[in-house]
Design a protein around this motif. Structure first.
Motif, PDB file in Angstrom:
ATOM      1  N   PHE A  26       0.795  -1.224   0.166  1.00 60.09           N
ATOM      2  CA  PHE A  26       0.002   0.000   0.040  1.00 60.09           C
ATOM      3  C   PHE A  26       0.938   1.306   0.053  1.00 60.09           C
ATOM      4  O   PHE A  26       1.596   1.411   0.785  1.00 60.09           O
ATOM      5  N   ARG A  28       0.469   5.420  -0.015  1.00 61.05           N
ATOM      6  CA  ARG A  28      -0.306   6.750  -0.131  1.00 61.05           C
ATOM      7  C   ARG A  28      -2.041   6.252   0.093  1.00 61.05           C
ATOM      8  O   ARG A  28      -2.523   6.804  -0.715  1.00 61.05           O
ATOM      9  N   CYS A  29      -2.365   5.257   0.673  1.00 56.41           N
ATOM     10  CA  CYS A  29      -3.623   4.904   0.952  1.00 56.41           C
ATOM     11  C   CYS A  29      -4.300   5.313   2.428  1.00 56.41           C
ATOM     12  O   CYS A  29      -3.324   5.658   3.156  1.00 56.41           O
ATOM     13  N   LEU A  54       3.360  -0.794   3.909  1.00 54.34           N
ATOM     14  CA  LEU A  54       2.498   0.414   3.957  1.00 54.34           C
ATOM     15  C   LEU A  54       3.594   1.558   3.945  1.00 54.34           C
ATOM     16  O   LEU A  54       4.797   1.697   4.738  1.00 54.34           O
ATOM     17  N   CYS A  57       1.040   6.246   4.520  1.00 51.91           N
ATOM     18  CA  CYS A  57      -0.435   5.896   4.567  1.00 51.91           C
ATOM     19  C   CYS A  57      -1.010   6.563   5.591  1.00 51.91           C
ATOM     20  O   CYS A  57      -0.336   7.152   6.523  1.00 51.91           O
TER      21      CYS A  57
END
Length: 221
Positions: A26, A28-29, A54, A57
């Motif tokens: 993931f 920039r979620c 990640l 995020c």
């Protein structure tokens, strides 16, 4: 590996006796938050998050209970509420970049702790390193449920404390900032714990001075 970039995910609960969440990346979620927890206390730790990363995020409120994390990397995470990892087990977990408050703690309930604590200790016997926080900048950090000698750390700001030294310390003679932390280290489930000065906290300098004092006294290294 399934990649997700700039995606949004709604709040979700995963409450399972055995499940594997794996091979996810993931970037920039945004996550609305969620729950990942054992349905019942399982000493086999069959609820697993493996090979997940990640980067940059954002997450809402998260509850993590009884999860086995393997080969997980979190690089810069925005979260307004503390990330609580209760009775979780780590193997090759990397935390780096800017993070908020993160806390690793044993199970709160006595019955749960009696089941999960010895199982976690057994799993850690086969782990070469559990957690890497050498490049992490926390607003607050507590690591009470990961063996300190299995934590990769920055020795300038992150200190190893032996349970025996903490138990023998004259707490009243210690810096105020360190008193409660040393008491908790004396009661921690493992022989070693890590005390890390929270770089992103207004109390960083006070914490660092206190932990250096513990090192001078032979309580930390």
């Amino acid at each position: 590996m399934r990649n997700h970039i700039k995606e949004e995910f709604e709040y979700r609960k995963i409450i399972e006796s055995a499940a594997t969440i794996a091979d996810l990346d993931f970037e920039r979620c945004a996550f609305g938050g969620g729950v990942i927890m054992q349905e019942a206390d399982d000493p086999a730790y069959q609820l697993v998050v493996r090979t997940v990363s990640l980067r940059k995020c954002k997450v809402g409120n998260v509850v993590l209970y009884g999860v086995r994390f393997e080969d997980v990397t979190v690089d810069t995470l925005s979260h307004s509420k503390p990330i609580e990892l209760e009775a979780c087990v780590c193997s090759h977990v990397v935390l780096r970049g800017k993070l908020g408050a993160v806390r690793f703690s044993p199970a709160v309930e006595d019955d749960s702790r009696a089941v999960l604590a010895p199982a976690a200790a057994k799993l850690y016997e086969d782990v070469d390193w559990a957690l890497d926080i050498t490049e992490a900048e926390f607003s607050d950090i507590e690591i009470w449920d990961v063996p300190g000698h299995l934590v990769k750390r920055d020795p300038e700001t992150q200190f190893l404390v032996h349970k025996s030294a903490a138990a023998a310390a004259d707490v009243d003679a210690l810096p105020e900032y360190a008193q409660i932390l040393v008491e908790r280290a004396a009661e921690a489930p493992y022989d070693t714990s890590v005390l890390a000065a929270p770089i992103r906290s207004k109390d960083f300098e006070e914490a660092l001075d206190a932990f250096r004092k513990l090192r001078d006294l032979g309580i930390a290294e």
